[in-house]
Design a protein around this motif. Structure first.
Motif, mmCIF file in Angstrom:
data_model
loop_
_atom_site.group_PDB
_atom_site.id
_atom_site.type_symbol
_atom_site.label_atom_id
_atom_site.label_comp_id
_atom_site.label_asym_id
_atom_site.label_seq_id
_atom_site.Cartn_x
_atom_site.Cartn_y
_atom_site.Cartn_z
ATOM 1 N N ARG A 270 0.731 -1.296 -0.085
ATOM 2 C CA ARG A 270 0.022 -0.075 -0.026
ATOM 3 C C ARG A 270 0.983 1.206 0.033
ATOM 4 N NH1 ARG A 270 -2.911 -0.572 6.104
ATOM 5 N NH2 ARG A 270 -1.225 0.597 7.158
ATOM 6 N N GLY A 271 2.056 1.353 0.413
ATOM 7 C CA GLY A 271 2.798 2.456 0.573
ATOM 8 C C GLY A 271 3.464 3.018 -0.791
ATOM 9 N N SER A 272 3.255 1.938 -1.801
ATOM 10 C CA SER A 272 3.710 2.244 -3.058
ATOM 11 C C SER A 272 2.672 2.959 -3.938
ATOM 12 C CB SER A 272 3.874 0.851 -3.828
ATOM 13 O OG SER A 272 5.069 0.377 -3.307
ATOM 14 N N MET A 273 1.589 3.254 -3.029
ATOM 15 C CA MET A 273 0.187 3.985 -4.144
ATOM 16 C C MET A 273 0.667 5.394 -3.662
ATOM 17 S SD MET A 273 -2.831 1.036 -3.716
ATOM 18 C CE MET A 273 -2.092 -0.603 -4.017
ATOM 19 N N SER A 274 1.543 5.954 -3.994
ATOM 20 C CA SER A 274 1.673 7.578 -3.806
ATOM 21 C C SER A 274 1.258 8.571 -4.942
ATOM 22 C CB SER A 274 3.210 7.770 -3.607
ATOM 23 O OG SER A 274 3.996 7.672 -4.867
ATOM 24 N N ASP A 275 1.415 9.669 -4.739
ATOM 25 C CA ASP A 275 0.864 10.513 -5.904
ATOM 26 C C ASP A 275 1.334 10.353 -6.945
ATOM 27 O OD1 ASP A 275 -0.690 11.527 -3.793
ATOM 28 O OD2 ASP A 275 0.350 13.398 -3.582
ATOM 29 N N ILE A 276 2.826 10.204 -7.130
ATOM 30 C CA ILE A 276 3.620 10.195 -8.421
ATOM 31 C C ILE A 276 3.411 9.205 -9.150
ATOM 32 C CG2 ILE A 276 5.456 11.544 -7.252
ATOM 33 C CD1 ILE A 276 7.200 9.156 -7.149
ATOM 34 N N VAL A 277 2.656 7.807 -8.969
ATOM 35 C CA VAL A 277 2.484 6.822 -9.687
ATOM 36 C C VAL A 277 1.113 6.863 -10.016
ATOM 37 C CG1 VAL A 277 4.373 5.510 -8.662
ATOM 38 C CG2 VAL A 277 2.241 5.488 -7.654
ATOM 39 N N THR A 278 0.203 7.875 -10.134
ATOM 40 C CA THR A 278 -1.356 8.003 -10.420
ATOM 41 C C THR A 278 -1.311 8.277 -11.971
ATOM 42 O OG1 THR A 278 -1.365 10.285 -9.823
ATOM 43 C CG2 THR A 278 -2.142 8.746 -8.188
ATOM 44 N N SER A 279 -2.531 7.800 -12.440
ATOM 45 C CA SER A 279 -2.751 8.086 -13.833
ATOM 46 C C SER A 279 -4.069 8.641 -13.972
ATOM 47 C CB SER A 279 -2.717 6.640 -14.580
ATOM 48 O OG SER A 279 -1.684 6.053 -14.422
ATOM 49 N N ARG A 280 -4.328 9.279 -15.410
ATOM 50 C CA ARG A 280 -5.497 10.209 -15.546
ATOM 51 C C ARG A 280 -6.162 9.141 -16.750
ATOM 52 N NH1 ARG A 280 -6.280 14.123 -11.381
ATOM 53 N NH2 ARG A 280 -4.284 14.464 -10.724
ATOM 54 N N LEU A 281 -7.249 9.331 -17.095
ATOM 55 C CA LEU A 281 -8.145 8.858 -17.976
ATOM 56 C C LEU A 281 -8.664 9.609 -18.810
ATOM 57 C CD1 LEU A 281 -9.709 5.450 -16.365
ATOM 58 C CD2 LEU A 281 -7.751 5.739 -17.937
ATOM 59 N N PRO A 282 -9.251 9.566 -20.037
ATOM 60 C CA PRO A 282 -9.953 10.562 -20.890
ATOM 61 C C PRO A 282 -11.394 10.466 -20.403
ATOM 62 C CG PRO A 282 -8.659 9.254 -22.429
ATOM 63 C CD PRO A 282 -8.391 8.709 -21.117
ATOM 64 N N PHE A 283 -11.964 11.564 -20.499
ATOM 65 C CA PHE A 283 -13.337 11.828 -20.116
ATOM 66 C C PHE A 283 -13.722 11.588 -18.688
ATOM 67 C CE2 PHE A 283 -13.104 9.786 -24.717
ATOM 68 C CZ PHE A 283 -13.269 11.126 -25.385
ATOM 69 N N TRP A 284 -12.969 11.478 -17.852
ATOM 70 C CA TRP A 284 -13.090 11.404 -16.578
ATOM 71 C C TRP A 284 -12.680 12.619 -15.690
ATOM 72 C CZ3 TRP A 284 -14.927 7.539 -13.113
ATOM 73 C CH2 TRP A 284 -15.343 6.352 -13.675
ATOM 74 N N ASP A 285 -13.676 13.444 -15.031
ATOM 75 C CA ASP A 285 -13.602 14.537 -14.507
ATOM 76 C C ASP A 285 -13.009 14.456 -13.026
ATOM 77 O OD1 ASP A 285 -14.514 15.781 -16.949
ATOM 78 O OD2 ASP A 285 -16.571 15.762 -15.839
ATOM 79 N N ASP A 286 -11.995 15.273 -12.551
ATOM 80 C CA ASP A 286 -11.508 15.297 -11.214
ATOM 81 C C ASP A 286 -11.413 13.973 -10.777
ATOM 82 O OD1 ASP A 286 -10.468 16.259 -8.944
ATOM 83 O OD2 ASP A 286 -12.677 16.684 -8.121
#
Length: 275
Positions: free
Chosen positions: A33-49
């Motif tokens: 769970r400690g690996s789930m930091s801000d710098i490894v997040t992704s974004r997807l098309p057509f998803w807001d916020d």
């Protein structure tokens, strides 16, 4: 009362040691769970916020049948065009917050423990109507159609309304919450919840063709992965390729529970020999 761990993001302090429990080898993956930091997040098309942690994706030579996202949708965020692949089926499982899901025009409010199966080709949307982030798992698989077998219908339920079933000979120390009839061959994937009371165990190394994605919802345990006993806790993710031996011992002090994916009920794909 059941609890559902959801990551907080952020970044670890610079003083923390780099060494951790993360593993990637030929048989299994451990994403602590400690690996789930801000710098490894992704974004997807057509998803807001919305941001997400990609926990699993098809990889040639490893696990190949599914992807799994841990989604974080801000207040009033979400998507009216969430899925771009018409062959993709999905399961959503809400950990935290609230989600307003519409499926083929019908609205379904989800709260923690909410579970939705979305067949390929259905029209759905997802919005967070609350004032706090909504966090949920989104599992996707390319549905394998079979001539003469109907595509299963969509459904929405909450875990609390599904009776866990004790595994034979375990005195209910090992139970499975099944959201789909295991004999229903329309479904080519199952996403269940497995629960252990303190002292509960899988007492033999399961070795089978199904791939697994395992997200620990609650508690801690030691888990056999191939030849290694690994300590795991709420928020960790395990990814097992086919035939990776696995077992579990839940020593307590509380329940140990996880959300598990496996592929089911289809012929093995064959490759034509090179002539």
């Amino acid at each position: 009362m059941s609890t559902y761990y959801a990551p907080e993001g952020g970044l670890p302090p610079g003083s923390r040691l780099t060494t951790d429990r993360a593993v990637f080898n030929e048989a299994y993956v451990v994403i602590p769970r400690g690996s789930m930091s801000d710098i490894v997040t992704s974004r997807l098309p057509f998803w807001d916020d919305t941001r997400l942690w990609v926990l699993a994706r098809p990889l040639s030579g490893f696990a190949e049948t599914f992807s799994q996202y841990l989604m974080e949708v801000g207040p009033q965020g979400g998507s009216d065009r969430p899925e771009s692949n018409p062959d993709a089926e999905a399961v959503l499982f809400l950990l935290e917050g609230s989600l307003r899901l519409t499926v083929d025009g019908a609205e379904h409010p989800l709260e923690p423990g909410g579970y939705a199966f979305l067949p390929p080709g259905c029209v759905w949307t997802a919005r967070n109507p609350g004032s706090e982030p909504a966090k949920f798992h989104w599992l996707r698989k390319a549905y394998e159609r079979v001539e003469g077998i109907d595509v299963p219908e969509a459904f929405v339920v909450n875990e609390r309304d599904v009776e866990p079933l004790g595994m034979p000979g375990t005195d209910n120390t090992w139970c499975t919450t099944r959201f789909v009839d295991p004999d229903d061959v329309r479904h080519d994937m199952h996403v269940n919840i497995v629960s252990f009371e303190p002292g509960g165990a899988i007492t033999f190394p399961e070795t089978h063709v199904m791939e697994h994605g395992i997200y620990v919802l609650e508690g801690k345990a030691v888990y056999l992965l191939n030849e290694d006993w690994v300590e795991v806790q709420a928020g960790d993710f395990l990814w097992l390729r086919a035939f990776c031996p696995q077992a579990c011992y839940a020593g307590g002090p509380g329940k140990f529970r996880y959300l598990i994916y496996k592929d089911m009920h289809r012929q093995m794909k064959l490759v034509n020999p090179v002539s």
